[in-house]
Design a protein around this motif. Structure first.
Motif, PDB file in Angstrom:
ATOM      1  N   SER A   4       0.824  -1.199   0.000  1.00 46.77           N
ATOM      2  CA  SER A   4       0.000   0.000   0.000  1.00 46.77           C
ATOM      3  C   SER A   4       0.865   1.259   0.000  1.00 46.77           C
ATOM      4  O   SER A   4       1.784   1.400   0.809  1.00 46.77           O
ATOM      5  CB  SER A   4      -0.913   0.004   1.235  1.00 46.77           C
ATOM      6  OG  SER A   4      -1.581   1.244   1.349  1.00 46.77           O
ATOM      7  N   SER A   5       0.568   2.194  -0.914  1.00 41.88           N
ATOM      8  CA  SER A   5       1.308   3.453  -0.963  1.00 41.88           C
ATOM      9  C   SER A   5       1.031   4.314   0.262  1.00 41.88           C
ATOM     10  O   SER A   5       1.853   5.154   0.632  1.00 41.88           O
ATOM     11  CB  SER A   5       0.960   4.214  -2.241  1.00 41.88           C
ATOM     12  OG  SER A   5      -0.439   4.459  -2.310  1.00 41.88           O
ATOM     13  N   ALA A   6      -0.118   4.108   0.900  1.00 42.41           N
ATOM     14  CA  ALA A   6      -0.441   4.878   2.109  1.00 42.41           C
ATOM     15  C   ALA A   6       0.578   4.616   3.209  1.00 42.41           C
ATOM     16  O   ALA A   6       0.899   5.511   3.999  1.00 42.41           O
ATOM     17  CB  ALA A   6      -1.844   4.517   2.599  1.00 42.41           C
ATOM     18  N   VAL A   7       1.107   3.410   3.244  1.00 44.86           N
ATOM     19  CA  VAL A   7       2.107   3.070   4.252  1.00 44.86           C
ATOM     20  C   VAL A   7       3.342   3.940   4.088  1.00 44.86           C
ATOM     21  O   VAL A   7       3.931   4.412   5.070  1.00 44.86           O
ATOM     22  CB  VAL A   7       2.480   1.577   4.145  1.00 44.86           C
ATOM     23  CG1 VAL A   7       3.652   1.248   5.070  1.00 44.86           C
ATOM     24  CG2 VAL A   7       1.290   0.704   4.489  1.00 44.86           C
ATOM     25  N   PHE A   8       3.725   4.194   2.842  1.00 45.55           N
ATOM     26  CA  PHE A   8       4.930   4.978   2.591  1.00 45.55           C
ATOM     27  C   PHE A   8       4.698   6.469   2.871  1.00 45.55           C
ATOM     28  O   PHE A   8       5.630   7.185   3.248  1.00 45.55           O
ATOM     29  CB  PHE A   8       5.398   4.750   1.158  1.00 45.55           C
ATOM     30  CG  PHE A   8       5.887   3.357   0.922  1.00 45.55           C
ATOM     31  CD1 PHE A   8       7.176   2.999   1.247  1.00 45.55           C
ATOM     32  CD2 PHE A   8       5.044   2.379   0.408  1.00 45.55           C
ATOM     33  CE1 PHE A   8       7.639   1.715   1.055  1.00 45.55           C
ATOM     34  CE2 PHE A   8       5.489   1.091   0.209  1.00 45.55           C
ATOM     35  CZ  PHE A   8       6.792   0.749   0.537  1.00 45.55           C
ATOM     36  N   ILE A   9       3.484   6.931   2.674  1.00 48.26           N
ATOM     37  CA  ILE A   9       3.169   8.315   3.042  1.00 48.26           C
ATOM     38  C   ILE A   9       3.292   8.491   4.546  1.00 48.26           C
ATOM     39  O   ILE A   9       3.912   9.448   5.048  1.00 48.26           O
ATOM     40  CB  ILE A   9       1.749   8.690   2.571  1.00 48.26           C
ATOM     41  CG1 ILE A   9       1.680   8.673   1.039  1.00 48.26           C
ATOM     42  CG2 ILE A   9       1.341  10.051   3.116  1.00 48.26           C
ATOM     43  CD1 ILE A   9       0.288   8.910   0.491  1.00 48.26           C
ATOM     44  N   ILE A  10       2.721   7.558   5.284  1.00 50.03           N
ATOM     45  CA  ILE A  10       2.806   7.610   6.751  1.00 50.03           C
ATOM     46  C   ILE A  10       4.265   7.479   7.200  1.00 50.03           C
ATOM     47  O   ILE A  10       4.722   8.193   8.101  1.00 50.03           O
ATOM     48  CB  ILE A  10       1.943   6.495   7.377  1.00 50.03           C
ATOM     49  CG1 ILE A  10       0.468   6.737   7.037  1.00 50.03           C
ATOM     50  CG2 ILE A  10       2.146   6.441   8.890  1.00 50.03           C
ATOM     51  CD1 ILE A  10      -0.444   5.603   7.452  1.00 50.03           C
ATOM     52  N   ALA A  11       5.002   6.568   6.546  1.00 51.69           N
ATOM     53  CA  ALA A  11       6.409   6.377   6.904  1.00 51.69           C
ATOM     54  C   ALA A  11       7.223   7.640   6.648  1.00 51.69           C
ATOM     55  O   ALA A  11       8.080   8.020   7.453  1.00 51.69           O
ATOM     56  CB  ALA A  11       6.991   5.209   6.118  1.00 51.69           C
ATOM     57  N   GLY A  12       6.933   8.324   5.530  1.00 48.26           N
ATOM     58  CA  GLY A  12       7.648   9.558   5.210  1.00 48.26           C
ATOM     59  C   GLY A  12       7.377  10.655   6.215  1.00 48.26           C
ATOM     60  O   GLY A  12       8.301  11.352   6.670  1.00 48.26           O
ATOM     61  N   LEU A  13       6.107  10.831   6.571  1.00 47.92           N
ATOM     62  CA  LEU A  13       5.756  11.847   7.570  1.00 47.92           C
ATOM     63  C   LEU A  13       6.368  11.511   8.927  1.00 47.92           C
ATOM     64  O   LEU A  13       6.849  12.406   9.645  1.00 47.92           O
ATOM     65  CB  LEU A  13       4.232  11.957   7.685  1.00 47.92           C
ATOM     66  CG  LEU A  13       3.507  12.488   6.439  1.00 47.92           C
ATOM     67  CD1 LEU A  13       1.998  12.419   6.634  1.00 47.92           C
ATOM     68  CD2 LEU A  13       3.931  13.925   6.135  1.00 47.92           C
ATOM     69  N   THR A  14       6.359  10.235   9.264  1.00 45.36           N
ATOM     70  CA  THR A  14       6.962   9.806  10.537  1.00 45.36           C
ATOM     71  C   THR A  14       8.462  10.077  10.539  1.00 45.36           C
ATOM     72  O   THR A  14       9.023  10.535  11.543  1.00 45.36           O
ATOM     73  CB  THR A  14       6.712   8.303  10.765  1.00 45.36           C
ATOM     74  OG1 THR A  14       5.302   8.054  10.747  1.00 45.36           O
ATOM     75  CG2 THR A  14       7.288   7.857  12.099  1.00 45.36           C
ATOM     76  N   ALA A  15       9.120   9.816   9.398  1.00 43.70           N
ATOM     77  CA  ALA A  15      10.553  10.066   9.304  1.00 43.70           C
ATOM     78  C   ALA A  15      10.867  11.555   9.465  1.00 43.70           C
ATOM     79  O   ALA A  15      11.850  11.927  10.122  1.00 43.70           O
ATOM     80  CB  ALA A  15      11.083   9.556   7.963  1.00 43.70           C
ATOM     81  N   CYS A  16      10.031  12.419   8.871  1.00 41.69           N
ATOM     82  CA  CYS A  16      10.223  13.869   9.034  1.00 41.69           C
ATOM     83  C   CYS A  16      10.107  14.265  10.504  1.00 41.69           C
ATOM     84  O   CYS A  16      10.900  15.072  11.012  1.00 41.69           O
ATOM     85  CB  CYS A  16       9.196  14.628   8.198  1.00 41.69           C
ATOM     86  SG  CYS A  16       9.439  14.523   6.416  1.00 41.69           S
TER      87      CYS A  16
END
Length: 369
Positions: free
Chosen positions: A242-254
Motif C-alpha cells: 500500500s502506498s499509504a504506508v509509505f506516506i505515513i512512513a515519510g511523515l513519521t521520518a520527518c
C-alpha cells in the motif's frame, strides 16, 4: 532534511569526488554537492516528462525484460559485499547474524497472522537481545554501546544548508540522473513482478516524483533521492504494498528528524544484526531479477540475452567502477550501461524461427562464443 541523511548509492562516489571528502566527520563542502544533486534531479525530471508525454515504450525498447532483470539482480549483488562485511565483522557478529537470518525467515514462514508481516522487526529485535546477552552479559565479545544514545539530545532541529552551483560539480553529478532512471525502472519492474500488477504506465510519474524529491532534498542540504532496494525488499518480505504506508512512513521520518535520540538508537544496532538482515534484504532483490526473467520467459539460448545479462552480473557483483575526467560510475551504473549497450548491439541478430530455442546442443553453445 539533514546533511546526515543516507545518500543513494549512485550519488556516493561523485559526491565524494566533487567535495574532496576524506571521510572524517561531517562533510564541510556539502553545499557544492547540493548544486550537483539539484542538477541530477533536473535531468531525472526531463526523463520523466519525456516518458509521461510520449509513453514508456522507448524504455522497453531500450531495456527489455532480460536487461531489466539483470539490473534488478545487479542491485542486490552489488550490495552483497556490504552485508558480508557487516555479518563477518567479528566471531560474535557472525553468530548473531546467522541466528538473525534464521529467526527472520522462520517468522516470515511460520508465525501466525500479523506477526508474519513483521519478520525484519522481530528478527532485528531478537538479534539485538541475543547480542546484549552474549556481549554485555557473558562478555563473549563487544556488547552494545549505548554511549551515542546517552550523548544525543532529545529534541533538536535538523541542520540545513544552501546549495552552491559549481560547474564542475554539476557536470560530474548531473549524469547520475540517467543512472537513476535505470535504477528506478528496475525497481518498479521488481515491484510489478512482486504484486503481479503491470506498473509501466506509471513510470513517468514515478520518475517525476523521484526527481522532485531529489531537487527539494538538494535545496535543503539533504541526500540525493532514489528508490531504495531495501524498501522494495521489505515489501517482498512483508507483502505490504500500500502506498499509504509509505506516506505515513515519510511523515513519521520527518517528525523523527527532530529527535536525535531516535537516530542514535539506529547507531546502537550491532553490525551482526544489520549484516544478517542485509543478507535477506539484498538477496531478495537479486532473486527478484530472476523472477522477472522467468515471468517474461527470457530465452537464455539467445546471445542477445545471455551476453548482456552475464556482463551486467559480473560488473555489478564485482562493483566495476568507471573513472574518467573526474566522473565516476559505480558497479550498478556500469552494469546497467553494459547491459543496455550489449543488448542494442545484439538486438538485430537474426535467429532461425524453426530451431527450438529450448534445445541446448553443443553446436548452439559454441555458436554463442
Amino acid at each position: 532534511v539533514s546533511t546526515q541523511s543516507t545518500w543513494g548509492f549512485s550519488f556516493i562516489s561523485v559526491v565524494v569526488a566533487v567535495t574532496k571528502y576524506n571521510g572524517d566527520g561531517m562533510n564541510p563542502n556539502i553545499s557544492i554537492a547540493q548544486g550537483g544533486v539539484i542538477s541530477a534531479g533536473v535531468v531525472y525530471a526531463i526523463a520523466g516528462i519525456v516518458t509521461e508525454k510520449f509513453g514508456y515504450y522507448w524504455i522497453d525498447w531500450l531495456m527489455p525484460p532480460s536487461v531489466t532483470g539483470a539490473v534488478v539482480a545487479t542491485i542486490g549483488l552489488n550490495l552483497a559485499k556490504v552485508a558480508v562485511i557487516d555479518i563477518s565483522h567479528s566471531s560474535l557478529d557472525l553468530i548473531i547474524g546467522l541466528i538473525t537470518i534464521v529467526i527472520t525467515i522462520m517468522v516470515s514462514s511460520y508465525m501466525p497472522g500479523y506477526l508474519r508481516r513483521l519478520p525484519i522487526l522481530i528478527g532485528g529485535i531478537s538479534g539485538c537481545i541475543l547480542h546484549s546477552i552474549l556481549g554485555n552479559g557473558f562478555k563473549l565479545g563487544p556488547g552494545l554501546d549505548f554511549t551515542p544514545l546517552e550523548q544525543a539530545p532529545w529534541i533538536a532541529p535538523p541542520t540545513f544548508s544552501l546549495p552552491q552551483f559549481n560547474i564542475q560539480a554539476i557536470f560530474t553529478v548531473a549524469p547520475v540522473g540517467i543512472i537513476l532512471v535505470a535504477e528506478n525502472l528496475g525497481h518498479i519492474k521488481a515491484v510489478g513482478a512482486m504484486t503481479s500488477t503491470p506498473l509501466d504506465h506509471m513510470l513517468g510519474r514515478a520518475f517525476l516524483g523521484d526527481a522532485m524529491a531529489t531537487i527539494v532534498s538538494g535545496i535543503g542540504g539533504g541526500c540525493g533521492v532514489t528508490t531504495y532496494a531495501e524498501n522494495i525488499s521489505l515489501m517482498s518480505v512483508t507483502k505490504i504494498y500500500s502506498s499509504a504506508v509509505f506516506i505515513i512512513a515519510g511523515l513519521t521520518a520527518c517528525l523523527l528528524g527532530f529527535f536525535p535520540k531516535f537516530g542514535a538508537i539506529v547507531g546502537v544496532l550491532p553490525q551482526g544484526v544489520l549484516g544478517g538482515l542485509s543478507v535477506i534484504l539484498f538477496g531478495l532483490v537479486a532473486a527478484t531479477g530472476g523472477r522477472i526473467w522467468v515471468e517474461n520467459a527470457v530465452d537464455f539460448g539467445k546471445a542477445r540475452n545471455i551476453f548482456p545479462v552475464g556482463i551486467a552480473l559480473i560488473f555489478g557483483a564485482g562493483d566495476f567502477t568507471f573513472n574518467i575526467a573526474g566522473f565516476s560510475m559505480g558497479g550498478i551504473g556500469t552494469a546497467t550501461a553494459a547491459a543496455v549497450i550489449a543488448n542494442q548491439l545484439l538486438k538485430f541478430k537474426k535467429t532461425n524461427p524453426h530451431q527450438p530455442s529450448h534445445v541446448k546442443t553443443q553446436h548452439q553453445i559454441q555458436t554463442l562464443i
